[in-house]
Design an enzyme around this catalytic site. Structure first.
Site, PDB file in Angstrom:
ATOM      1  N   ASP B 164       0.845  -1.200   0.000  1.00  0.00           N
ATOM      2  CA  ASP B 164       0.000   0.000   0.000  1.00  0.00           C
ATOM      3  C   ASP B 164       0.882   1.253   0.000  1.00  0.00           C
ATOM      4  OD1 ASP B 164      -2.331   1.459   0.044  1.00  0.00           O
ATOM      5  OD2 ASP B 164      -3.176   0.459   1.801  1.00  0.00           O
ATOM      6  N   ASP B 225     -10.714   2.571  -3.135  1.00  0.00           N
ATOM      7  CA  ASP B 225     -11.196   1.355  -2.464  1.00  0.00           C
ATOM      8  C   ASP B 225     -12.669   1.098  -2.748  1.00  0.00           C
ATOM      9  OD1 ASP B 225      -8.724   1.168  -1.331  1.00  0.00           O
ATOM     10  OD2 ASP B 225      -9.387   1.505   0.731  1.00  0.00           O
TER      11      ASP B 225
END
Lengths: 439, 439
Positions: B164, B225
């Site tokens: 990430d 997301d």
């Protein structure tokens, strides 16, 4: 003294009559929110009976739905209206100027269709428009046709009438909506009257006069048409609760705000969202008109729509529309509806889109007075007893609800005197001795 | 001559090797889109194992999911990855500077957990962040820790790593994402590499260099997301297909655009919408990581996720990402993905929110060449044969899809010579003599 006692006995009923009489349409209809089925959201203006015979707007469709309502347990729960919406009529009035059903799609005519409903303990609703044309382009019922059309509907044995507002202006609506109310009453047949008027006025005062609406209509559409999506439900719910201080006083027995149809059983809602619409509509004291295909509805959707506890909340005789009492930053919103016998409905709703959320509170934080409350989850049927001060956690799924039926409080202090000793005859041991291990 | 023939025989395989080798991460991993389960969307950063022991991020959760994957038919269909996301680690590195799992929630440690997966024919994925901290505030893997952490993951027997980008800047990312790729390769353990990098760069050139991504990552998150809502899916789908001319050439065996997890089985999707996400993700050649609770998933959601025909489309060895070929004003959109053996997937999608829509077209209108095609509906399993010129109607539910597996065309003209006469040994009578009465 005798007289006094009698008056006391009658007082609640007198009050009810007094409070309803002056500001409610005087047709004795819809003292609780009407329930049934309405074609529009699911079947729209599908008139293609050649290529889509099962779904086109035709007498067959309404007879199919009547069969399902009467055979699959819906009628007994209160779902009795079978309502036609737009696109039912012929493009031309008959030689006497009367509306007539499309002869190909309604070969038996509306009168026979009404009889079909009545034979099954159901009621028939029909649709018209106060302008030159309906929204779908069919003949309207403008001012000069109001009395004729009202009489036609009564002659046919129609039980409910939805009066839409396309192709009319504010001045015509101002005359037409009250005129239709009078005309329907004048027929002598009780016909529930649904007015789309306020939706055409933006839904809010000063343009909308809710006192007048309560005097002339049994229900009214305040806001735009529902669509088959969760977004649509959220936009409706937000509008109704953001304007609750205007809308709640307008509603009561015989006069209801209408946030539009239930889309449970269609294509756009998850099971969570289906449970949420049902619960929110019940809290709003909203009319419960399903618009779905009862011939193919899933067992899950059916269970939600046939939930007896939620229906009894919806149909509470006090007819008080519920309110949003809390709007948390977390996305949790809480709603409350007072019910008869000092009970209430309490609804927890999550606007989150991540994962189940554990919300902690107590009844006293939600303004419940001191006491011990029996609480039943209307979807899981689990019952427990909560003191007002007891902290509890409800787990709320994304876009989901938890809804409770909360019984009248038992006075905790006075009854706890008996704890461990002999209980008074009227006490329910469970209510005071059970220590909640909730959820 | 002999040599020539041999080269012709080998040509397809050679081409495949040649086309993969120069621009793909050289770890031999993920030649078809990876499939499995990933914790984030459904379980987030729930670390409250005291009050929520069944759902908190702990080794128990991943073992539970591994049990379900291996016992409920998922593994055999290709769902083999069990992937940890954020919030797994201790807040402190160990005395040697290594990452370590939270000792309370992962008492057995990651190595044992990886073994648990391998014992069941599954693979373990883990998560890190290229900044000072992960998005959830746990220790990051900044530049100077990359080699150490890569080696730690390899030592543990981890099979996939998601990197990430929170709390890092563009310059660090520019160095870090390629460096991690090298470090993972250098461990000698094949570790699938998922890069969140492009999502932090806005997903598009010139900031994003998709050629480079294909060389260093097996998959990459291009966009925000996913959340548990249909809106979230629509926003993802719109972005991916509006930018398809950039994204399609970037994808191929070993290198995939990742529109994020499957939320089928959670709380926000209707059955229609669940079918739509599955079909759209397969057409996109997207990684299929479910984020749901496999312990309680409904049979309906499970059937969608376990649809073998859609999985085989997703896993087609050519690995060509599909494209949107039509966007109608009616709200109908059509997608197409070329598959091996001259087959293709054809996907009809309705963005409407009213009622089922009857969409009329023909294969030739959708750019199919002359011929006769065997067509199988992947959800109903109905098969029929369509000439390219045959007009057909598909009925599309609101927010729903119809998805077809379309076999290679039979040359209509040449084969029709045999109609009514003796068919050649290789001909399938059904394919040319069956007259489609489709839907």
């Amino acid at each position: 003294v005798l007289l006094k006692i009698k008056i006391y006995q009658w007082l609640p009923k007198l009050l009810l009559i007094v409070s309803i009489a002056p500001d409610t349409l005087d047709n004795g209809q819809m003292l609780t929110p009407p329930m049934g089925w309405l074609a529009w959201e699911r079947f729209r203006c599908d008139i293609d009976c050649v290529n889509d015979p099962k779904n086109c707007i035709s007498e067959k469709l309404f007879m199919d739905m009547a069969d399902r309502l009467s055979e699959d347990g819906w009628r007994e729960l209160g779902y009795v209206y079978v309502n036609i919406d737009d696109c039912w009529s012929s493009m031309d009035r008959d030689k006497d100027g009367r509306l007539q059903a499309d002869p190909k799609r309604f070969p038996s005519g509306i009168k026979k269709l009404a009889q079909y409903m009545h034979d099954r303990g159901l009621k028939l609703g029909i649709y018209g428009d106060m302008g030159t044309h309906t929204c779908g382009g069919y003949p309207g019922t403008p001012l000069e046709k109001i009395e004729l059309d009202a009489q036609t509907f009564a002659d046919w044995g129609v039980d409910m009438f939805k009066y839409d507002g396309c192709y009319s202006n504010a001045t015509e609506q101002e005359q037409g909506y009250p005129l239709m109310s009078k005309a329907l009453n004048a027929t002598g047949r009780p016909i529930g009257y649904s007015c789309s008027w306020p939706a055409y006025q933006g839904g809010l005062p000063p343009k909308v006069n809710y006192t007048q609406l309560g005097e002339i209509c049994n229900l009214w559409r305040n806001y735009g048409d529902i669509q088959d999506s969760w977004d649509s439900i959220l936009s409706i719910v937000d509008w109704f609760f953001e304007n609750q201080d205007v809308l709640i006083p307008a509603a009561g027995p015989g006069k209801w705000n209408d946030p539009d149809m239930l889309i449970i059983g269609d294509f756009g809602l998850s099971m969570e969202q289906s449970r949420s619409q049902m619960a929110l509509w019940a809290v709003m004291a909203a009319p419960l008109f399903m618009s779905n295909d009862l011939r193919t509805i899933s067992s899950g959707a059916r269970a939600v729509l046939q939930n007896e506890m939620i229906i009894s909340i919806s149909q509470d005789p006090l007819g008080i529309q519920g309110r949003r009492i809390l709007k948390e930053k977390s996305g949790v919103q809480i709603f409350w509806r007072p019910l008869s016998e000092n009970a209430s409905a309490l609804l927890f709703f999550s606007r989150r889109t991540d994962m189940p959320y554990r919300y902690k509170t107590s009844l006293s934080k939600l303004n419940y007075t001191t006491g011990s409350y029996k609480v039943t989850d209307v979807y899981t049927f689990k019952t427990t007893v909560l003191k007002d001060s007891t902290e509890f956690v409800v787990s709320l799924n994304p876009s989901g609800v938890v809804m409770w039926y909360v019984s009248a409080p038992a006075k905790l202090n006075s009854r706890l005197v008996f704890r461990g000793g002999p209980a008074p005859a009227s006490a329910n041991e469970d209510e005071i001795n059970y220590i909640p291990a909730f959820l």
